[in-house]
Design a protein around this motif. Structure first.
Motif, mmCIF file in Angstrom:
data_model
loop_
_atom_site.group_PDB
_atom_site.id
_atom_site.type_symbol
_atom_site.label_atom_id
_atom_site.label_comp_id
_atom_site.label_asym_id
_atom_site.label_seq_id
_atom_site.Cartn_x
_atom_site.Cartn_y
_atom_site.Cartn_z
ATOM 1 N N UNK A 164 0.739 -1.176 -0.028
ATOM 2 C CA UNK A 164 -0.113 0.136 -0.016
ATOM 3 C C UNK A 164 0.869 1.158 0.015
ATOM 4 N N UNK A 165 1.108 1.927 -1.131
ATOM 5 C CA UNK A 165 2.187 2.811 -1.312
ATOM 6 C C UNK A 165 1.783 4.194 -0.741
ATOM 7 N N UNK A 166 2.405 5.035 -0.201
ATOM 8 C CA UNK A 166 2.198 6.439 0.321
ATOM 9 C C UNK A 166 2.590 7.248 -0.865
ATOM 10 N N UNK A 167 2.833 8.610 -0.151
ATOM 11 C CA UNK A 167 2.886 9.709 -1.054
ATOM 12 C C UNK A 167 4.603 9.832 -1.374
ATOM 13 N N UNK A 168 5.172 9.080 -2.328
ATOM 14 C CA UNK A 168 6.387 8.603 -2.998
ATOM 15 C C UNK A 168 6.926 9.815 -3.546
ATOM 16 N N UNK A 169 8.117 10.247 -2.980
ATOM 17 C CA UNK A 169 8.829 11.434 -3.227
ATOM 18 C C UNK A 169 10.122 11.214 -4.045
ATOM 19 N N UNK A 170 9.965 11.454 -5.529
ATOM 20 C CA UNK A 170 11.161 11.201 -6.309
ATOM 21 C C UNK A 170 11.659 12.462 -7.260
ATOM 22 N N UNK A 171 12.585 12.382 -7.743
ATOM 23 C CA UNK A 171 13.099 13.658 -8.777
ATOM 24 C C UNK A 171 12.464 13.518 -10.054
ATOM 25 N N UNK A 172 12.140 14.575 -10.750
ATOM 26 C CA UNK A 172 11.392 14.753 -12.005
ATOM 27 C C UNK A 172 10.260 14.013 -12.281
ATOM 28 N N UNK A 173 9.183 14.451 -11.430
ATOM 29 C CA UNK A 173 7.955 13.885 -11.573
ATOM 30 C C UNK A 173 7.472 13.276 -10.313
ATOM 31 N N UNK A 174 6.023 12.473 -10.239
ATOM 32 C CA UNK A 174 5.709 11.947 -9.284
ATOM 33 C C UNK A 174 4.773 13.049 -8.549
ATOM 34 N N UNK A 175 4.364 12.567 -7.099
ATOM 35 C CA UNK A 175 3.761 13.346 -6.286
ATOM 36 C C UNK A 175 4.299 14.633 -5.973
ATOM 37 N N UNK A 176 5.632 14.746 -6.128
ATOM 38 C CA UNK A 176 6.154 15.911 -5.503
ATOM 39 C C UNK A 176 6.230 17.293 -6.531
ATOM 40 N N UNK A 177 6.338 16.736 -7.867
ATOM 41 C CA UNK A 177 6.266 17.844 -8.839
ATOM 42 C C UNK A 177 5.378 19.065 -8.877
ATOM 43 N N UNK A 178 4.076 18.673 -8.852
ATOM 44 C CA UNK A 178 3.076 20.009 -8.511
ATOM 45 C C UNK A 178 3.277 20.758 -7.409
ATOM 46 N N UNK A 179 3.526 20.155 -6.337
ATOM 47 C CA UNK A 179 3.803 21.040 -5.171
ATOM 48 C C UNK A 179 5.162 21.664 -5.285
ATOM 49 N N UNK A 180 6.113 21.359 -5.883
ATOM 50 C CA UNK A 180 7.283 22.132 -6.293
ATOM 51 C C UNK A 180 6.935 23.260 -7.193
#
Length: 303
Positions: A164-180
């Motif tokens: 059950x995957x949470x809020x995965x933080x990675x480079x160049x995309x994924x969930x973090x991109x829009x918040x950045x």
């Protein structure tokens, strides 16, 4: 001969990250994709439709070391009747057809790992381990059907693991991109009430969880694939602004978030306004070692 891992629906952000990780670990990565078959950057892409048995992809399952299934229509959309039906069908169909392919294999994979979601717990600030009560609503129902389908039958030679995957933080995309992007343009303030929890984890730790699930024969059943220190949205956005050297930013009130979600993002506002406070109890009980437990350190590594 290199061990082969098949990533069904693995052409998205999480699948590509795992494929690259597998490659570095000396595995052969095969991605089943709705796109064209091809070989790119040391990764083999094989066409499939996610619901039909075809020799071209079934032969990749037979003799493989493991399957990881990422297939499923993105929930980042408006929950219209059509989209709801596709969200459910894409998950049910892929599990069903992959199960059938495993059953037909003369040399079945020793592990089948299914990417799931912490959304099964609904919107709650209560601490949720794997045995916590489920929430309610459409997303919860999807997750329940997903898990029931995956564990509806036992594969005699194949371990079954649901992450059950949470809020995965990675480079160049994924969930973090829009918040950045919001923070970059001075809009990185609290979203909604700011009290909704974000159960985050670094992509390095997520890839390590996948590898343990693939390689460790003691891994079986359901795991919360998330970090050890969930934070509220207010805390997360504050740390993000700090790491990006951004000052105070105005909050986005709930009404504005809902308006923007429906009219601009074309997505259900619950994706931004709800959260859950989840911990990886089973992973910790089995001795999993996290590389990143501090949000600021994780974000500084990525940004």
């Amino acid at each position: 001969m290199k061990r082969r891992v098949v990533l069904a629906g693995g052409s998205g952000f999480l699948g590509q990250a795992l494929a690259d990780h597998l490659k570095r670990r000396g595995y052969t990565a095969v991605i089943l994709t709705r796109g064209s078959s091809a070989d790119k950057n040391g990764i083999t892409y094989v066409h499939w439709d996610g619901r039909t048995l075809e020799d071209s992809w079934v032969r990749e399952i037979d003799g493989s070391y493991a399957i990881v299934n990422f297939t499923g229509k993105s929930v980042n959309c408006l929950y219209t009747k059509k989209n709801r039906e596709e969200i459910i069908a894409s998950r049910m169909d892929s599990i069903s057809i992959l199960m059938e392919a495993v059953r037909k294999s003369s040399s079945p994979p020793q592990a089948f790992v299914q990417a799931g979601s912490l959304a099964i717990f609904g919107d709650t600030a209560d601490v949720c381990d794997e045995d916590a009560a489920h929430g309610d609503g459409f997303s919860v129902s999807v997750c329940q059907q997903w898990e029931e389908a995956f564990f509806s039958e036992t594969l005699p030679k194949t371990r079954q693991v649901m992450l059950r995957i949470g809020f995965a933080l990675g480079k160049d995309g994924g969930a973090l991109g829009p918040l950045q992007m919001l923070a970059r343009y001075g809009l990185g303030g609290t979203i909604g009430s700011g009290r909704q929890y974000i159960s985050w984890l670094h992509m390095d730790d997520l890839n390590a969880m996948f590898m343990e699930s693939i390689e460790n024969e003691n891994y079986e059943g359901i795991y919360n694939a998330t970090g050890t220190e969930p934070v509220t949205n207010k805390q997360f956005m504050g740390v993000l602004r700090k790491v990006m050297n951004k000052g105070w930013a105005p909050p986005a009130p709930t009404a504005l978030v809902k308006l923007g979600a429906y009219t601009i993002m074309k997505a259900d506002p619950s994706l931004a306004l709800t959260g859950r406070n989840c911990i990886p109890k089973k992973l910790l009980d089995q001795g999993f070692k996290f590389k990143y437990t501090n949000l600021e350190a994780a974000l500084r590594d990525l940004i």
